[in-house]
Design a protein around this motif. Sequence first.
Motif: not given
Lengths: 507, 477
Positions: A307-334
């Motif tokens: 469960k701990l690892v599962a919730y860590s996914s929620v956290s980690h995927l938050g970074f991915v979404v943040l990167g995508i919606f920064s709408l910058t090359v660095e963010g989306v590449q990241g």
Amino acid sequence: MGVVALLATLFVPLVGSVVLLFIDREQVKAIKVTALVVTVGTFLASLFLYPAFDASLSSMQFVIDMPWIASLDAGFRIGLDGTSLLMVLLSTLIMPIAILTSLGPIKKSVKEYYVLMLLLQFGMIGVFMALDTFLFYVFWELILIPMYFIIGIWGGKDRIYAAIKFFLYTLAGSLLMLVAIIWLGLAAKAAGIGFTADLMKLRMIGPTIPMDVQKWLFLAFGLSFFIKVPLFPLHTWLPDAHVQAPTAGSVILAAVLLKLGTYGLIRFNLELFPQASAEFAGVISVLAVVGIIYGALVAMVQTDIKKLVAYSSVSHLGFVVLGIFSLTVEGVQGAVIQMVNHGISTGMLFLCVGVLYERRHTREISEYGGITSVMPRFAVLFAIAMFSSVGLPGLNGFVGEFLTLLGAFRSPFLGSWTYAVIAATGVIFAAVYLLWMYQRVMFGTNDNSENKHLHDLTKNEYWQLVPLAVLIIWIGVAPRTLMTLSEQSVRAVVSKVELYKFGPHAH
Amino acid sequence: MHIDLFGSLPLIVIWLALGAVGIAIQAFVRNNTRLIFGYYAGTLVLTAALALLTSAHKGVTFEGMISLGGFASYFDVLFCFIGLLSMFAARPYLQRENAELDEYYTMLVSAISGMMLMAHANNLLVLFIGIELMSISFYIMAGFLRTNIRSVEAALKYFLLGAFATGFLVYGMALIYGATGSLQYEMILSVVGANASPFPTLLAIGAVFLAVALSFKIAAFPFHQWAPDVYEGSPTVVTAFMSTAGKAAAFSAFIALFAVLMPTSSLMTPKLQLMLAAVSAITMLVGNITAVAQSNVKRMLAYSSVAHAGYLLMGIVAHGTAGYSAIAFYVTSYTFMQLGAFVVVGILERGNEQYLQISDYAGLAKREPVLAFVMAVFMFSLAGIPPFAGFFGKYLLFVAAIEAGYTWLTIVAVVSSVVSAYFYLGLIVKMYFTDSETEHARVSPGLAGVTLAVTTVVSIIMGLFTSQILSIFSSWW
């Protein structure tokens, strides 16, 4: 060569699952060997895509376009750009490992299990390759059926609840996407090119749709992807599904299925609705940041490792979404590289949990302690996975998280560095919950009598963990080998969004 | 009077086979159901072949009362095919229940001849005869297990409510005749299309009454109440036949009739559309939500069949070729998956009362892996999950509805589809994820295996050939 490799990568798993149907169910060994050979073969086939791919182009490559439903202009249209190539490689890499980890634990209905696993792979790869909204939808839903059975039949105690919840959540989101797909087709018809599901044509139509309609279409596509990612507060299916699924199921869920959502956001939401993406970037980034913190805090208090690892996914995927919606090359590449990273490191963490679970049949942290003394080799590999997930510099996780945060920091769309600052605390929380978990499980005194005689890693387990550990270090040290693949496609997407937001002279 | 003999061949052959030869055989041959079975199976095959042969031969005959070829031929083939599959499924079932009488097959073919007349109707009276021929055959078939109280109850209930619906039907026809001066479809169309009726109110009431009567036949809200009781009480093979071919026939009539009553130029059309859209939306919600609460498989499938009537009505709301070909596609896929599901139920049940609870399906995947697999295919297909046939049909309906401006209706359909997934999956959960507590004897499907094989294959691969099937509609229309 590229087209052949593309077709082989897509269809070898399907052919393999049909072949499995004709093997007698008593021949357990033959079934397992076939499944393994098929997935390894698919991986090798997908490797041929790498040299054939021209990373200097942002366009789709190896495109195949065959008619299917003529009156609705739905076709068998597949192809790859840099982003989808990375996702395909990730899926083909994870599958043999998922098969390896199933060899021991899966004892009932062996034949059905491997048939479903190969069907699942067919669906996943299809989603990443599809260049047709209708075909994409078919593959997208095709994934549901095998995953539903894998959780429901081979899962843990509350598997039925988890399986149904997984299915209904995903279906609810995707059916609204279907409505949006039809809407888009009709928008193309209104624009004079006829009803179509051809993504390449729709890309041209999308930005011309008036904003009030575009917002709804963005949300209809987005909802289905946000559920899959999962974005806070649509994440509640994930801990149930992850925890109840067998190890291989959790690995695939974490490594590939969650990426379907983030991939969809890039491929559809950003490319089809650039204006709406810019409009919603702020709101979604807030949810992403909330998810980062929330996931980390909830992970911290878990007593169950999985469960701990599962919730860590929620956290980690938050970074991915943040990167995508920064709408910058660095963010989306990241975000793209972080999608690969999360697949590798969280997949590996689930494998490590599986290693422990196979030996003790419990996932309670309190049942463990001092495991390092009996399983030193395992401790090293577990530590690599854990540090990669924490985002330790030198390992892969750092690269992705750094770039997404950089993107969010500099994003002209978000217009504020607060997102990045708050999200960065998530990195610290990640260190807290992961290191603390590792400490409680692996260090201390080994005083539980049942833990005294655990054997270290088997040969099979080395085959699962070592390749991933190598990749973790490789990407950490030389991220450019993968990032160059997706760079041009990402630039194209971002400049499209910038074009519609700031006009042609932004730079 | 000029009669187009060639074009009428399918109708003439089925009636001669039924009314002249069939009766004669039954009068002289005793205790040889096998012969009767073979004879009627052959009749259906021949009729379907003739329908295929005459499909390109479009036109009207019998003073314009019967339309030929095209659209009607498509449905002829569908009815005969479903009839044939139902016969295969019925034989082992009736033998097991000691109720295999020759009359069953006679009634089945008689019902099919009624359905064909409905599809061929170009005149309200012909439509009326077709509907009654089908319905009366159904009443008898519903009560076919005449010593079983549930079967008899179903027949009586169906008959009484059916008679009520017939009242609406005839009243509606009379009003339309009064308002337009004709019973001929093309005459009605010209009056309605030109908004030239001297009694527009009567015309509107007549159209609504016809919609009511047909809503009875397709089991749409609020005239769906009979369906669960009748479907539950009737012998399962009869339910399978009624709820598939019967619904397809009612929709063939619905399409032909409302193409006439809802031309684009008519002022009445938007109002009728809205009314039907409301009926469609409520039907799918009521059908799916009620189905969730069912514990009996037959009742669950009955409510699911109600919900599917709601989906299909979307095509009528959309009207025009897109809507109608979407209906034709969906009703085809629906008949196969629903028929298959009921046939599985029929194979497993005993005496029209045992092994009908959803809980009886626990662990079916272990006991009867093949049956569980095909049932799972039907459930996924009914739920509209790709790559199964049901998904493609739904997609076509959604496209038609959104294009007609009914996005809200599509969203209701989407929401109710999610609800429906819950109970379709519920059955799969029972079959695959739980273990059985009780011992069950092995079952043997016999001839019904043929039906299952065909319906399963169609449910799986129909989507691949969507384009070809749609082109049949457009070229036959």
